[in-house]
Design a protein around this motif. Structure first.
Motif, mmCIF file in Angstrom:
data_model
loop_
_atom_site.group_PDB
_atom_site.id
_atom_site.type_symbol
_atom_site.label_atom_id
_atom_site.label_comp_id
_atom_site.label_asym_id
_atom_site.label_seq_id
_atom_site.Cartn_x
_atom_site.Cartn_y
_atom_site.Cartn_z
ATOM 1 N N SER A 45 0.732 10.437 11.178
ATOM 2 C CA SER A 45 -0.332 9.471 10.781
ATOM 3 C C SER A 45 -1.114 8.542 11.778
ATOM 4 O O SER A 45 -1.894 7.732 11.626
ATOM 5 C CB SER A 45 0.104 8.513 9.499
ATOM 6 O OG SER A 45 1.090 7.811 10.324
ATOM 7 N N PRO B 248 -3.468 7.153 14.486
ATOM 8 C CA PRO B 248 -4.944 7.362 14.427
ATOM 9 C C PRO B 248 -5.279 7.728 15.915
ATOM 10 O O PRO B 248 -4.302 7.554 16.909
ATOM 11 C CB PRO B 248 -5.212 5.939 14.184
ATOM 12 C CG PRO B 248 -4.229 5.146 14.434
ATOM 13 C CD PRO B 248 -2.962 5.946 14.171
ATOM 14 N N THR C 156 3.127 4.431 7.050
ATOM 15 C CA THR C 156 2.120 5.109 8.134
ATOM 16 C C THR C 156 1.643 4.206 9.101
ATOM 17 O O THR C 156 1.848 3.086 9.128
ATOM 18 C CB THR C 156 0.766 5.609 7.169
ATOM 19 O OG1 THR C 156 0.060 4.127 7.014
ATOM 20 C CG2 THR C 156 1.082 6.506 6.111
ATOM 21 N N GLN D 33 -4.449 2.123 9.880
ATOM 22 C CA GLN D 33 -5.640 2.871 9.612
ATOM 23 C C GLN D 33 -6.911 2.032 9.495
ATOM 24 O O GLN D 33 -6.855 0.911 8.853
ATOM 25 C CB GLN D 33 -5.275 3.977 8.435
ATOM 26 C CG GLN D 33 -4.218 4.699 8.459
ATOM 27 C CD GLN D 33 -4.152 5.857 9.557
ATOM 28 O OE1 GLN D 33 -5.159 6.105 10.197
ATOM 29 N NE2 GLN D 33 -3.073 6.220 9.709
ATOM 30 N N SER E 262 -9.448 3.052 7.799
ATOM 31 C CA SER E 262 -9.952 3.146 6.445
ATOM 32 C C SER E 262 -8.855 3.315 5.358
ATOM 33 O O SER E 262 -7.819 3.914 5.723
ATOM 34 C CB SER E 262 -11.106 4.503 6.364
ATOM 35 O OG SER E 262 -10.404 5.543 6.536
ATOM 36 N N ASP F 77 -9.057 5.445 2.982
ATOM 37 C CA ASP F 77 -8.888 6.722 2.692
ATOM 38 C C ASP F 77 -7.949 7.387 3.573
ATOM 39 O O ASP F 77 -6.799 8.227 3.172
ATOM 40 C CB ASP F 77 -10.165 7.480 2.653
ATOM 41 C CG ASP F 77 -11.126 7.232 1.532
ATOM 42 O OD1 ASP F 77 -10.596 6.597 0.647
ATOM 43 O OD2 ASP F 77 -12.124 7.489 1.672
ATOM 44 N N ASP F 78 -8.010 7.297 4.969
ATOM 45 C CA ASP F 78 -7.016 7.443 5.671
ATOM 46 C C ASP F 78 -5.496 7.150 5.538
ATOM 47 O O ASP F 78 -4.617 7.905 5.623
ATOM 48 C CB ASP F 78 -7.382 7.251 7.316
ATOM 49 C CG ASP F 78 -8.554 7.896 7.638
ATOM 50 O OD1 ASP F 78 -8.947 8.958 7.068
ATOM 51 O OD2 ASP F 78 -9.282 7.543 8.705
ATOM 52 N N ASP G 86 -4.046 9.329 2.597
ATOM 53 C CA ASP G 86 -3.732 10.417 2.859
ATOM 54 C C ASP G 86 -2.177 11.088 3.074
ATOM 55 O O ASP G 86 -1.838 12.016 2.872
ATOM 56 C CB ASP G 86 -4.281 11.183 3.944
ATOM 57 C CG ASP G 86 -5.839 11.224 3.811
ATOM 58 O OD1 ASP G 86 -6.352 11.503 2.679
ATOM 59 O OD2 ASP G 86 -6.784 11.438 4.757
#
Length: 232
Positions: A149, A151, A220, A223, A225, A227-228, A231
């Motif tokens: 995850s 980025p 994670t 992020q 966003s 949405d990311d 995921d």
């Protein structure tokens, strides 16, 4: 007859003398030798409408510049020197508990997940480095991060913006061990090096009934966003 002609000649000569005298007086008055019949009336100066606004800082000593309209009426000109204060241009800092607000929200989908939302409440941008170091209840260890995850760039939050991370609370198939319910959560923030926490931790509220976690707990990376974050 001769005496009559002589009288007329004398009268004409006298008249010419009077005219010449008058012209001489007029020439002496204006100094030009030419009499301007229309110059007797005083001329009133008018405002020069082509001059426009007075330049700021022209040396007149006036603290509030003025402009002159076509009719000669003065009107104030906006002083642009008192414009709005510039937005803070301070260098970005590290996001941590004192300059952010953190909210923890359990999710229905994905199941057994929680979303962490961190909002920058400061006046300058801040960087969310790495991933959240979460501590549920009295846990002694920090759960691992999902490496996939990560980025492509460090998450940067401008004032008022939010960053996100999701927490996998427990295994969906029941394979996790040491499951239990917790009622408190602390979120710590990593510095640039990612080796230790910096600043103050955050203490987002959990539901009154608590949340269920087991040994499969993981998080994670931060992020940019939502949405990311979801995921994973």
């Amino acid at each position: 007859m001769s005496s009559l002609r002589t009288s007329r000649t004398r009268l004409a000569g006298a008249a010419a003398t009077v005219v010449l005298a008058a012209l001489s007086l007029t020439a002496c008055n204006n100094g030009t030798g030419v009499h301007d019949e229309g110059a007797s009336a005083a001329t009133t100066p008018t405002a020069d409408s082509s001059s426009g606004a007075l330049p700021s800082g022209s040396g007149s000593g006036s603290s509030s510049p003025e402009a002159r309209s076509a009719t000669g009426t003065k009107r104030p000109v906006a002083d642009t020197s008192a414009s709005k204060a510039p937005v803070s241009s301070g260098k970005p800092v590290t996001c941590e508990g004192s300059n952010t607000k953190t909210v923890a929200a359990p999710l229905n989908r994905p199941v057994n997940h929680m979303l962490l939302t961190v909002t920058n409440t400061g006046r300058v941008s801040c960087h969310l480095y790495g991933y959240p170091a979460v501590r549920f209840g009295e846990a002694q260890a920090v759960p691992p991060v999902i490496e996939d995850s990560r980025p492509q760039a460090v998450v940067t939050l401008k004032p008022g913006e939010s960053g996100y991370a999701s927490v996998n609370l427990s295994a969906t198939d029941g394979s996790g061990s040491n499951g239990h319910t917790v009622n408190s959560l602390t979120v710590y923030f990593h510095g640039r090096s990612g080796n230790e926490s910096v600043g103050a931790g955050a203490h987002p509220s959990l539901p009154a009934k608590g949340v269920y976690v087991d040994d499969s707990l993981k998080v994670t990376y931060w992020q940019q966003s939502m949405d990311d974050a979801l995921d994973w």
